[in-house]
Motif scaffolding. Structure first.
Motif, PDB file in Angstrom:
ATOM      1  N   ALA A 167       0.868  -1.236  -0.058  1.00 32.63           N
ATOM      2  CA  ALA A 167      -0.035   0.023  -0.113  1.00 32.63           C
ATOM      3  C   ALA A 167       0.936   1.228  -0.140  1.00 32.63           C
ATOM      4  N   PHE A 168       0.670   2.202  -1.050  1.00 37.06           N
ATOM      5  CA  PHE A 168       1.644   3.164  -1.065  1.00 37.06           C
ATOM      6  C   PHE A 168       1.062   4.414  -2.031  1.00 37.06           C
ATOM      7  N   PRO A 169       1.420   5.678  -1.569  1.00 35.53           N
ATOM      8  CA  PRO A 169       0.851   6.616  -2.582  1.00 35.53           C
ATOM      9  C   PRO A 169       1.708   6.710  -3.806  1.00 35.53           C
ATOM     10  N   PRO A 170       1.098   6.995  -5.008  1.00 33.19           N
ATOM     11  CA  PRO A 170       1.675   6.856  -6.265  1.00 33.19           C
ATOM     12  C   PRO A 170       2.652   8.026  -6.291  1.00 33.19           C
ATOM     13  N   HIS A 171       3.733   7.885  -7.221  1.00 37.57           N
ATOM     14  CA  HIS A 171       4.548   9.030  -7.642  1.00 37.57           C
ATOM     15  C   HIS A 171       3.728   9.855  -8.695  1.00 37.57           C
ATOM     16  N   GLU A 172       3.858  10.995  -8.921  1.00 38.38           N
ATOM     17  CA  GLU A 172       3.359  12.027  -9.505  1.00 38.38           C
ATOM     18  C   GLU A 172       3.444  11.748 -11.213  1.00 38.38           C
ATOM     19  N   GLY A 173       4.626  10.968 -11.331  1.00 34.49           N
ATOM     20  CA  GLY A 173       4.852  10.769 -12.739  1.00 34.49           C
ATOM     21  C   GLY A 173       6.178  10.613 -13.036  1.00 34.49           C
ATOM     22  N   GLY A 174       7.014  10.711 -14.125  1.00 33.77           N
ATOM     23  CA  GLY A 174       8.506  10.548 -14.519  1.00 33.77           C
ATOM     24  C   GLY A 174       9.048  11.268 -13.955  1.00 33.77           C
ATOM     25  N   GLN A 531       3.662   1.188 -23.034  1.00 37.14           N
ATOM     26  CA  GLN A 531       3.840   2.332 -22.131  1.00 37.14           C
ATOM     27  C   GLN A 531       3.195   1.896 -20.793  1.00 37.14           C
ATOM     28  N   LEU A 532       4.151   1.542 -19.502  1.00 41.80           N
ATOM     29  CA  LEU A 532       3.269   1.057 -18.308  1.00 41.80           C
ATOM     30  C   LEU A 532       2.864   2.200 -17.688  1.00 41.80           C
ATOM     31  N   PRO A 533       1.583   2.169 -16.957  1.00 44.52           N
ATOM     32  CA  PRO A 533       1.117   3.419 -16.048  1.00 44.52           C
ATOM     33  C   PRO A 533       2.022   3.301 -15.018  1.00 44.52           C
ATOM     34  N   GLN A 534       1.709   4.631 -14.238  1.00 37.80           N
ATOM     35  CA  GLN A 534       2.725   5.089 -13.106  1.00 37.80           C
ATOM     36  C   GLN A 534       2.765   3.890 -12.039  1.00 37.80           C
TER      37      GLN A 534
END
Length: 782
Positions: A167-174, A531-534
């Motif tokens: 369980a983790f918050p995702p990074h905002e992008g690359g 292209q993999l999602p974040q």
């Protein structure tokens, strides 16, 4: 319902399709929707058994829990009255480069839906920062039930029993872009952090602490603020230490000027900690932590499982909860303390083994065939002993971590913070003793019990005890500290960067191999890349280590001890620490931004238990340096000789002239009982460093009066030095207030504005009630 692309993803849950705990997961997710969260599932593109649950918190849910959690939000901009006439500081980052940090120039107040129009809401999508949104979702995850029962709730328990994998918050992008940031701007906060913080070209710039705090949370932000402040405070200490080293190297003399300068570095720990308290006060105000108190933590699942049958009423919440009886807690604590002492005794055993190795190596090198080694046998013995000791230190550190983890779990701490503090204290004690025990041996025991010619003490009646180099024990101590400090810093930096890079490289390699196989089976062109999602990219990154920031703080605190405790013997320690920390900041930044999953943004008001440990190291540093100067160095013997036995007694003091004859005075005479030549009477005698009577005196080889004078002077110096330095430390702590006056004024100003806002809101509410009642009265009048 489509979350990605239309609604922001605030948290990611990961589970395996093959997991048998389906009922708990279904109940938990149903209750999350009942709390107002929006959920959507999507399979992984890199692992067919992995499923992602994307969570979005709508505006109404964010407002509801922001009010419950008493989160402070901006309501009025500060007036900028600090326009500086000074030229632009090249170490600071341009304001234009950090456009999203305007909220730091705002007054804040606890959020309230009833007074929402008073807050500065320019955009609902950006009003709550990403870290705040993630923290609100985590708050809900921690308090949502997955089964009927008093304690059947929380994502931590579901992670512990295998219902969810992560369980983790995702990074905002690359974190990289094809276009330069100067011309096209930053794609997201992660990209901005990489360009303005994690890149090596930013090593001389100040850290964007507000942006770090917005992205990673206050707890991680405070760590980097402390690390940056500590690194900055090392600069004057490093300059003084470098001047001391250069002076000693150029003069090639044991001049007391260098040692007196070294003493000033002892105050470094006090100044650092006092100014850190001021800096910490400023940060806690700017980050809205002044009035924040830690929420009542949930119990650890292991604690609940162990003591579920024993309950008592929580004095804060008033609800029944499991508790640990005092007798059980005491018995487990005694077992843990016994384990700590056992590991410390193991360290001492390892040190003794190194001492035995040095004794054996001393004999071998002294009779070596190679003339160069035979001539420098003492340096060869010290060098090989240090290398062997370093390998033992690094090997035992691995064992210590496992033992500390086992002992901490044996204690069954009540909450996660109690577990972290207990684990951190054990790790510090273990590694501090492991790292410094051999150093203490060289500083205070090496050569003290070797005996004298004709009566040397031997270990096991076999090996003669080792003596210091003729130039003094400080040379051995300096070599020991220099080699261990340099090798340990190189090893730590390699492991911090190399290990995550290798793991992530291997993960990417497996992903590419899987994609290639799937495209081959599907008959697709190999050139068409998916292209993999974040969230899929984040899943394949390394999670933040299970100990949180313990390892990061531990490394720096141990370095702080090395830098302060024996600085009188190794004045280059602050310089080496400074160079290492400049690299360490960028290594940690690169690791957090690019190699690790985004950690849960947690709040904290200080660095926790580490501040007390740093204060303890500061006290130990004063005591240790007093003993180093008094016992290990030649400062006291030279002082006694100059004022009691030298040529300047009862004359005007002159440093160089008063020390003439000191070397001869510090050497005693031993009768070897052999006369090589009748005409060479001196050949039957040898000289050695000690204060003993001559062989033809009434009491041969007894301690002389000068020995007792030196001993008394050493004891007096230790007492005076410690009281003087502790007095100066207390005076410095009194002179430096914990909170700057300007900050106190800003806090009073904010309190006044908050009261004014509340008054206006109440007045507006009363006016609306009057108008409403007036219209009702007019409508009801016939």
């Amino acid at each position: 319902m489509c979350i990605d692309g239309k609604k922001r993803i605030d948290y990611i849950l990961v589970y395996k399709k093959s997991s048998p705990l389906v009922e708990k997961r279904v109940t938990f997710e149903r209750n999350l929707r009942a709390e107002g969260l929006m959920l959507e599932k999507e399979p992984s593109l890199t692992n067919t058994d992995i499923m992602f649950v994307k969570i979005h918190a709508p505006w109404d849910t964010l407002c509801k829990y922001a009010e419950q959690m008493n989160i402070r939000m901006p309501f009025r901009f500060m007036s900028n009255i600090h326009n500086s006439w000074l030229p632009r500081n090249p170490m600071k980052l341009d304001k234009e480069a950090l456009p999203d940090l305007e909220e730091t120039d705002c007054y804040t107040a606890p959020f309230s839906r009833a007074r929402m129009h008073h807050f500065t809401i320019n955009n609902r999508h950006t009003f709550f920062s990403n870290s705040t949104r993630s923290r609100i979702v985590h708050h809900v995850l921690q308090r949502t039930k997955y089964e009927d029962g008093k304690s059947k709730m929380g994502i931590n328990r579901l992670l512990g029993n295998g219902t969810y994998e992560a369980a983790f918050p995702p990074h905002e992008g690359g974190y990289k872009s094809r276009h330069p940031i100067k011309t096209h701007g930053a794609q997201n906060h992660r990209h901005l952090l990489y360009e303005r913080w994690a890149r090596w070209g930013m090593w001389y710039k100040y850290q964007p602490l507000d942006l770090i705090r917005r992205y990673f949370g206050e707890k991680i932000g405070l760590y980097f603020a402390w690390l940056g402040w500590y690194t900055g405070m090392l600069i004057p200490a490093a300059l003084v230490g470098l001047l001391v080293f250069l002076y000693g190297f150029l003069t090639m003399d044991t001049s007391q000027v260098s040692k007196e300068i070294c003493e000033t570095i002892n105050l470094f720990s006090t100044v650092f900690l006092e100014f850190w308290k001021r800096r910490r006060a400023e940060l806690t105000y700017d980050w809205d932590l002044i009035d924040w108190e830690e929420e009542e933590e949930n119990l650890r699942p292991q604690f609940e499982a162990k003591y579920s049958r024993l309950e008592r009423v929580n004095p804060i919440s008033g609800k029944p909860e499991p508790f640990q009886p005092f007798t059980d807690k005491l018995s487990r604590l005694m077992v843990s303390v016994s384990g700590i002492f056992f590991m410390i005794s193991l360290v001492l055993t390892a040190v003794f083994a190194v001492v035995v190795f040095r004794l054996i190596a001393m004999e071998k090198f002294a009779s070596f065939d190679w003339e160069f080694v035979k001539k420098n046998w003492q340096f060869a013995t010290s060098g090989t002993g240090v290398c062997i000791n370093f390998m033992i230190i690094m090997s035992l550190n691995v064992v210590y971590e496992k033992v500390a983890y086992l002992l901490t779990n044996l204690e069954h701490p009540r909450t996660e913070s109690e577990w972290e503090n207990s684990f951190a204290l054990k790790m510090f004690l273990f590694q501090f003793v492991n790292l410094n025990s051999s150093t203490f041996y060289i500083a205070f025991f090496l050569g003290r019990f070797a005996g004298r010619p004709g009566k040397y003490n031997k270990l096991f009646n076999r090996w003669r005890l080792e003596e210091c180099h003729p130039s003094g024990c400080l040379i051995d101590l300096c070599l020991q500290m220099g080699v261990i400090m340099v090798l340990k810093q190189i090893w730590n930096n390699f492991m911090e960067l190399g290990y995550p890079l290798l793991q992530n490289w291997w993960s990417r390699r497996k992903i590419k191999q899987t994609e290639r196989e799937e495209r081959t089976r599907g008959g697709q062109n190999v050139e068409n890349k998916v292209q993999l999602p974040q969230w899929d990219k984040d899943w394949n990154l390394q999670p933040m280590n299970a100990h949180g920031l313990v390892d990061e703080y531990l490394e720096m605190v141990l370095q702080f001890g090395f830098t302060t405790i024996f600085v009188a013997a190794f004045p280059l320690a602050p310089l080496l620490a400074l160079l290492n920390n400049i690299i360490e900041i960028r290594l940690d930044a690169y690791k957090f931004v690019t190699q690790w999953r985004r950690p849960m943004p947690a709040r904290a008001t200080d660095i926790g238990i580490w501040y007390g440990i740093l204060e303890g190291i500061g006290v130990l540093a004063v005591i240790t340096n007093a003993f180093v100067i008094a016992i290990t160095s030649d400062y006291i013997p030279r002082f006694v000789y100059a004022f009691r036995y030298g040529p300047c007694v009862d004359k005007e003091y002159h440093h160089e002239k008063c020390l003439q004859g000191y070397m001869n005075s510090s050497l005693s005479v031993f009768d070897m009982g052999v006369r090589w030549n009748v005409s060479e009477e001196q050949s039957r005698y040898c000289r050695y460093r000690d204060y003993r009577a001559s062989p033809w005196s009434p009491v041969p080889y007894d301690f002389t009066l000068q020995f007792w004078h030196v001993l008394a002077a050493r004891l007096a110096f230790i007492i005076v030095f410690e009281h003087l330095v502790f007095g100066i430390k207390s005076f410095i702590a009194y002179l430096i207030p914990d909170m700057p006056k300007s900050l106190c004024d800003r806090m009073r100003r904010e309190k006044y504005l908050m009261q004014e806002m509340m008054y206006e809101a109440e007045l507006e509410h009363l006016q609306k009630e009057r108008k409403k009642n007036g219209r009702r009265y007019h409508h009801e009048w016939p």
